[in-house]
Design a protein around this motif. Structure first.
Motif, PDB file in Angstrom:
ATOM      1  N   GLU A 121      -5.607  -5.304   8.265  1.00 50.83           N
ATOM      2  CA  GLU A 121      -5.317  -3.638   8.854  1.00 50.83           C
ATOM      3  C   GLU A 121      -4.649  -3.064   7.857  1.00 50.83           C
ATOM      4  O   GLU A 121      -4.771  -1.856   7.727  1.00 50.83           O
ATOM      5  N   ILE A 122      -3.584  -3.753   7.042  1.00 46.83           N
ATOM      6  CA  ILE A 122      -2.819  -3.089   6.236  1.00 46.83           C
ATOM      7  C   ILE A 122      -3.832  -2.787   4.834  1.00 46.83           C
ATOM      8  O   ILE A 122      -3.405  -1.639   4.584  1.00 46.83           O
ATOM      9  N   GLU A 150      -6.772  -1.980   5.013  1.00 50.66           N
ATOM     10  CA  GLU A 150      -7.757  -0.972   5.397  1.00 50.66           C
ATOM     11  C   GLU A 150      -6.914   0.276   5.145  1.00 50.66           C
ATOM     12  O   GLU A 150      -7.910   1.328   4.928  1.00 50.66           O
ATOM     13  N   GLN A 151      -5.865   0.502   5.361  1.00 49.91           N
ATOM     14  CA  GLN A 151      -5.136   1.668   5.314  1.00 49.91           C
ATOM     15  C   GLN A 151      -5.263   2.037   3.804  1.00 49.91           C
ATOM     16  O   GLN A 151      -5.201   3.341   3.439  1.00 49.91           O
ATOM     17  N   GLU A 152      -5.319   1.215   2.731  1.00 45.50           N
ATOM     18  CA  GLU A 152      -5.527   1.658   1.492  1.00 45.50           C
ATOM     19  C   GLU A 152      -6.882   1.441   0.793  1.00 45.50           C
ATOM     20  O   GLU A 152      -6.985   1.353  -0.476  1.00 45.50           O
ATOM     21  N   SER A 183      -5.007  -2.723  -3.096  1.00 43.37           N
ATOM     22  CA  SER A 183      -6.260  -2.605  -2.089  1.00 43.37           C
ATOM     23  C   SER A 183      -7.098  -1.178  -2.680  1.00 43.37           C
ATOM     24  O   SER A 183      -8.308  -1.070  -2.470  1.00 43.37           O
ATOM     25  N   PRO A 242      -9.761   3.680   1.530  1.00 42.44           N
ATOM     26  CA  PRO A 242     -10.559   4.958   2.090  1.00 42.44           C
ATOM     27  C   PRO A 242     -12.013   4.890   2.103  1.00 42.44           C
ATOM     28  O   PRO A 242     -12.705   5.207   2.710  1.00 42.44           O
ATOM     29  N   SER A 255     -11.158  -1.196  -3.126  1.00 39.49           N
ATOM     30  CA  SER A 255     -12.058  -0.250  -2.145  1.00 39.49           C
ATOM     31  C   SER A 255     -13.141   0.193  -2.984  1.00 39.49           C
ATOM     32  O   SER A 255     -14.303   0.281  -2.747  1.00 39.49           O
ATOM     33  N   THR A 291      -8.461  11.334  -0.756  1.00 39.50           N
ATOM     34  CA  THR A 291      -7.195  10.552  -0.632  1.00 39.50           C
ATOM     35  C   THR A 291      -6.107  11.478  -1.703  1.00 39.50           C
ATOM     36  O   THR A 291      -5.076  11.226  -1.260  1.00 39.50           O
TER      37      THR A 291
END
Length: 513
Positions: free
Chosen positions: A104-105, A107-109, A435, A111, A439, A482
């Motif tokens: 979950e952490i 995923e925040q970084e 992260s 996008p 992505s 972002t």
């Protein structure tokens, strides 16, 4: 406009690079040989450490998750997830809650890959795809794996590196129902067993491969040749794996199309350059607590990875030397303010040595014999072949375990060098990678899989292809919001003047960013 994962016919395959030189002990005559860890006996003593001391230097995971002191092999455990499934093999399924928080952490970084998941979820472009994957297993790649599943794929996954797996993340994937076979600190036998379990299982026939290093391709081609012929496409993201694909193609042994993700702009520039520029410092700091100011460092190789490492080390006050075989890269290093030398010229004086070539035996026992006391030795390339670690496994040298992924190798005269991750990829063994960069790479991999899986018959032959330029631009566009970045749009007159489509691609395939 066509759907995003359908692209015009690809250009002709790129010329094949020269093959890697086979070695006598390679089991596969060089074309897909994977180095083995040495088994020769050596003295090894372990320093006593408290559990908290060991945990403090594990990768970016919760305390205790990556301990290597668990006596029971995961292969000997009987584990089931909350749904009753046992089709996985991880260190400890009870760690899944911690792993879910890590994902979950991440995923925040991330996008771009999250946006791709949302845009394509309804279309399910990977419905019917059965993907066997072999990559690093951490929170970032878990986001990719779950995206592929959301887009309709069925997956089975193993780790491409025995030291880079985040155990709690592997547990979270297993708890979510994904067949994952990986844990931190696998043996060589475990490594191949895990990949084999992903490939060969009842009532499941893979039709796509996502590889990082060529290990899954290697094993399937050698052990399951009939199964390999049923594959629709291979997606490869590492320098090492791409070289092996080109070797197979040149030898006429590549019977399926493959996408060279490594040489796409969004992989080469952002993952290799920008990611390594940050992660080399992170991994060295976590592993050794070293002060960089004033240190003398030699970086072997000035490709994108080497460039990132040199920039970071120079920025923190190091005196940086570069070794190179390519005159173009050597000239780039000179123009960037680095002195290009032979390794033998500086080996006695450097404090830190970093390899980033993708080659083998770049640092030999003779080099290490000449190093001064306390020299830090590490590798930023994919494979563990760049540093001749096996030459250190001799009776005259003593190995002293300092902490996770950090060993002292002691010479009879009392000299010691600090070897990180036993010569394996240091940033994913001793720390983590950003992260956001993963992505970008994950989007490229997902789109390559979608393209190969949905391509009409005949679009791709049994060869190695680069990703279409349009795909690189699309991946980049997913990440611009972002930064609140706003692209300028061409007017009709400007587009006509430049001979461009207003929607892109904006650069020819031969353009160098």
């Amino acid at each position: 406009m066509d759907t995003l994962w359908l692209f015009p016919p690809p250009p002709s395959p790129l010329p094949h690079p020269p093959p890697l030189t086979p070695t006598p002990d390679d089991p596969c005559e060089g074309e897909l040989a994977v180095p083995r860890d040495g088994k020769s006996r050596r003295r090894y003593r372990s320093r006593s450490l408290s559990q908290s001391s060991t945990d403090s230097y594990s990768t970016s995971s919760y305390t205790g998750s990556s301990s290597e002191e668990d006596e029971i092999s995961p292969r000997e455990k009987s584990q089931r997830n909350s749904k009753g499934s046992s089709d996985f093999c991880v260190k400890n399924i009870s760690q899944s809650a911690f792993g879910r928080r890590e994902i979950e952490i991440a995923e925040q970084e991330m996008p771009g890959i999250v946006a791709l998941r949302k845009r394509a979820a309804d279309d399910k472009p990977l419905k019917g795809a059965k993907i066997v994957g072999c990559t690093h297993i951490n929170a970032q790649t878990a986001v990719l794996i779950e995206t592929l599943v959301e887009l309709g794929a069925s997956v089975r996954w193993a780790a491409c590196n025995i030291f880079s797996t985040q155990n709690e993340v592997a547990a979270a994937l297993a708890e979510a129902g994904q067949p994952v076979f990986a844990w931190r600190g696998e043996s060589e036998e475990d490594f191949w067993w895990c990949i084999d379990r992903c490939i060969n299982t009842e009532n499941w026939q893979p039709n796509m491969i996502l590889d990082d290093g060529g290990d899954t391709t290697h094993l399937m081609l050698k052990k399951y040749p009939a199964m390999f012929k049923m594959i629709k496409g291979i997606c490869e993201e590492s320098v090492t794996g791409v070289h092996r694909l080109y070797q197979l193609s040149k030898a006429g042994k590549l019977t399926v199309p493959a996408m060279n993700v490594n040489d796409s702009v969004t992989k080469t520039m952002f993952d290799n350059l920008y990611s390594c520029r940050e992660s080399i410092i992170d991994s060295l700091k976590r592993a050794t607590d070293v002060m960089f100011g004033g240190k003398q460092v030699v970086v072997c190789g000035y490709g994108e990875v080497g460039k990132g490492c040199c920039q970071a080390l120079k920025g923190l006050g190091c005196t940086v030397y570069v070794t190179e075989i390519d005159p173009v890269c050597a000239l780039q290093a000179c123009m960037d303010g680095f002195r290009v030398v032979k390794l033998s010229e500086v080996i006695r004086q450097v404090d830190i040595l970093v390899t980033a070539t993708g080659n083998k035996n770049v640092v030999t026992r003779d080099h290490m014999d000449k190093m001064k006391n306390g020299t830090i030795v590490c590798n930023m390339g994919h494979s563990n072949t760049e540093i001749d670690v096996n030459s250190l496994r001799t009776p005259d040298l003593t190995w002293e375990k300092v902490r996770s992924q950090v060993d002292h190798v002691l010479w009879p005269d009392g000299k010691r060098i600090i070897l990180l991750a036993e010569g394996r990829l240091v940033n994913l063994s001793c720390s983590s990678v950003p992260s956001f960069v993963v992505s970008i790479t994950s989007c490229t991999q997902a789109l390559a899989l979608i393209e190969l899986f949905n391509a009409p018959a005949g679009r791709y032959k049994s060869d190695v292809y680069l990703l279409p330029k349009k795909m690189d631009e699309y991946v980049a566009s997913l990440h611009l919001p972002t930064f609140d970045a706003h692209l300028t749009e061409l007017s009709d007159e400007q587009a006509k003047y430049m001979g461009l489509n207003k929607a892109g691609p904006f650069k020819p395939n031969y353009y160098r960013y």
